[in-house]
Scaffold this active site. Structure first.
Site, short mmCIF file in Angstrom:
data_model
loop_
_atom_site.label_atom_id
_atom_site.label_comp_id
_atom_site.label_asym_id
_atom_site.label_seq_id
_atom_site.Cartn_x
_atom_site.Cartn_y
_atom_site.Cartn_z
CB VAL B 21 18.41 27.17 11.20
CG1 VAL B 21 19.15 27.31 9.73
CG2 VAL B 21 19.13 26.89 12.38
CB THR B 22 13.86 24.84 12.32
OG1 THR B 22 13.39 24.76 11.01
CG2 THR B 22 12.95 24.18 13.12
CD GLN B 23 17.02 29.62 16.39
OE1 GLN B 23 16.65 29.17 17.85
NE2 GLN B 23 17.66 30.18 15.95
CB THR B 24 10.65 26.96 18.84
OG1 THR B 24 9.52 25.65 19.00
CG2 THR B 24 10.49 28.14 17.59
CD1 TRP B 128 10.19 19.78 16.07
CD2 TRP B 128 11.98 20.73 16.35
NE1 TRP B 128 10.34 19.44 17.75
CE2 TRP B 128 12.00 20.95 17.53
CE3 TRP B 128 13.01 22.01 16.16
CZ2 TRP B 128 12.46 20.83 18.82
CZ3 TRP B 128 14.06 22.23 17.51
CH2 TRP B 128 13.20 22.43 18.37
#
Lengths: 266, 245
Positions: B21-24, B128
């Site tokens: 999933v979204t890490q950065t 994010w």
């Protein structure tokens, strides 16, 4: 109503287009003792008659807080009422958690109605055998709703359900047009008087602190229940009414122009 | 332990292994600024979505109208902002379909978004973004923000990203309880200009949104006038003062 060959299943219509099981469920509501509700522009009051199964038993509670701005009075199968109470509390708390705002009455009642309807359309279920009077205050003002085992719901200025509720409704019909502008105290007075109508011919010969409870909610007024000894001051309106009636009777007897002092003091 | 997902997806196929999933964030918007006014509330952002140091999408809107009384603006991962827009539109449509005249207040919309952001954070799969919510309801302005971990609050002045460091002090200095929407727009323009000068990921093309008793008004994109002929900037290090850089 009488038994017929179409009344065994909730999933069976009669040739007249009726689902008898739903109507039988609504009969269960009529078996419960009376509850009365009425509202003004700013407040809603519920008054309930609490039955007890014997001298030894406590009187069955019929008022339940759902949230600080909503409460209900029940008539019918108490166990079913507990399920709906738990459901309504969960809905209100979830709404508060997600939206940081009290749940609007109309949506809460709609949720109850939709849940009730499901139970009228599954072969494996039976309808809830309880009717609710839902009293609450939200951003659109004071509201009184009735819910039904059928899954229908209605909004009222004033209403009563349960045993001998028709007598209370007759009283309310006579007075409801004045309710909107009344103070909370006057509203409570009408609630007690309306509830009194339902005991007139039953074995509970009068309203007492043991068998009567009331609750109110409204603008700047979180849900407040009045039970046991605290009910006494609300029941005083009955004494005042009695004096009024006796005063009338006296006047008629004496055929005098001067009304007795009691009438002036109500 | 890798952030996000963690469990192994069963059933084989090309994507065996832990769910990712979204890490950065990759394509990001920078600051959003907001001011509560006596007659409404104003927020501003630039129109740039950066891909690292590349100014990749130079004319995109980072502000979105949620209801007739509420707008949101977001910095951070742009695709997650698009997801948030879809989600909030979906919520408003659901509300409309309830057909009972009840409208979610800006505070309620804010809280809903907080629950979404915090829920995603708990699944270790965040959206994010730093989202600013601006609304006007019952004659009062509301201004709040929520970030990718669900931290949220309401305030008279709000700034995200570099705006927090460079813009918020200026906002706080200039804020008065009786500031008007017109004054606030001018103030925000000035601060966006400062951000363009000093934040390498902010452009001079901006957008301003105001919410007042008359509803929501989101401006067209427009460019800020900038001044590059300050003598000391022109002279620079040649004047002996290296600090002008």
């Amino acid at each position: 109503m009488f038994r017929n060959q179409y009344d065994t299943d909730i999933t069976t219509y009669s040739p007249q287009g009726r689902v008898h099981q739903i109507e039988y469920a609504m009969e269960a509501v009529k078996q419960g003792s009376a509850v009365v509700g009425l509202r003004s522009a700013t407040h809603v009051v519920l008054a309930t008659l609490k039955r007890s199964s014997s001298e030894l038993a406590s009187n069955q509670r019929k008022l339940f807080e759902i949230d600080s701005h909503v409460g209900i009075a029940i008539a019918g199968l108490t166990a079913d009422a507990r399920v709906l109470t738990r459901f309504m509390r969960a809905e209100c708390h979830n709404h508060q958690y997600v939206y940081e705002t009290p749940m609007p009455l109309s949506r809460l009642v709609l949720a109850v109605a939709d849940k009730s309807q499901v139970a009228t359309q599954r072969a494996s279920k039976r309808p809830f055998g309880v009717g609710l009077l839902v009293a609450g205050y939200d951003t659109t003002g004071a509201h009184l709703y009735q819910t039904c085992p059928s899954g229908n719901y209605f909004e009222y200025e004033a209403f009563a359900i349960g045993a001998r509720s028709q007598s209370a409704k007759t009283y309310l019909e006579k007075h409801f047009e004045s309710f909107a502008a009344l103070s909370l105290e006057e509203l409570c007075r009408h609630a007690i008087l309306a509830l009194q109508e339902t005991v007139a011919s039953s074995k509970d010969t009068e309203l007492t602190t043991r068998n009567t409870a009331l609750a109110f909610v409204g603008r700047d007024t979180p849900w407040t229940m009045v039970e046991d000894d605290s009910v006494e001051e609300y029941l005083l309106v009955l004494d005042a009414e009695d004096e009024l009636e006796e005063g009338d009777a006296d006047a008629a007897r004496q055929q005098t122009q001067q009304p007795p002092a009691a009438m002036d003091e109500s | 332990m890798k952030i996000g997902g963690g469990h192994v997806r069963g059933g084989g196929g090309a994507a065996d292994g832990p769910v990712k999933v979204t890490q950065t964030p990759y394509v990001v918007g920078s600051s959003v600024l907001g001011v509560k006014c006596i007659d409404g509330v104003v927020i501003s952002s630039d129109t740039l979505a950066s891909y690292g140091s590349m100014a990749k999408f130079r004319k995109i809107s980072r502000i979105h109208k949620v209801s007739d009384a509420c707008v949101i603006g977001a910095g951070g991962e742009f695709s997650d902002f698009q997801e948030i827009k879809k989600t909030m539109d979906g919520v408003m449509i659901e509300q409309f379909c309830m057909d009972d005249g009840y409208v979610l207040t800006p505070s309620a919309i804010h809280q809903y978004l907080v629950r979404v952001m915090y829920g995603r954070r708990n699944k270790m799969d965040p959206l994010w973004n730093q989202v600013v919510m601006a609304g006007f309801h019952d004659g009062k302005a509301t201004l709040g923000m929520v970030d990718q971990v669900g931290s949220n609050f309401e305030s008279e002045v709000i700034a995200t990203g570099y705006g927090l460091y460079m813009g918020l002090p200026l906002l706080r200095n200039a804020y008065r309880p009786d500031i008007t929407v017109a004054e606030a727009k001018k103030l925000l323009e000035d601060i966006m200009r400062v951000l363009f000068y000093r934040d390498a990921r902010t452009s001079n093309s901006i957008q301003i949104a105001a919410v007042t008793k008359d509803g929501v008004e989101i401006s067209e994109f427009y460019d800020l006038e900038t001044k590059w002929d300050y003598q000391r900037f022109v002279d620079g290090a040649r004047s002996g003062d290296v600090s002008t850089w």
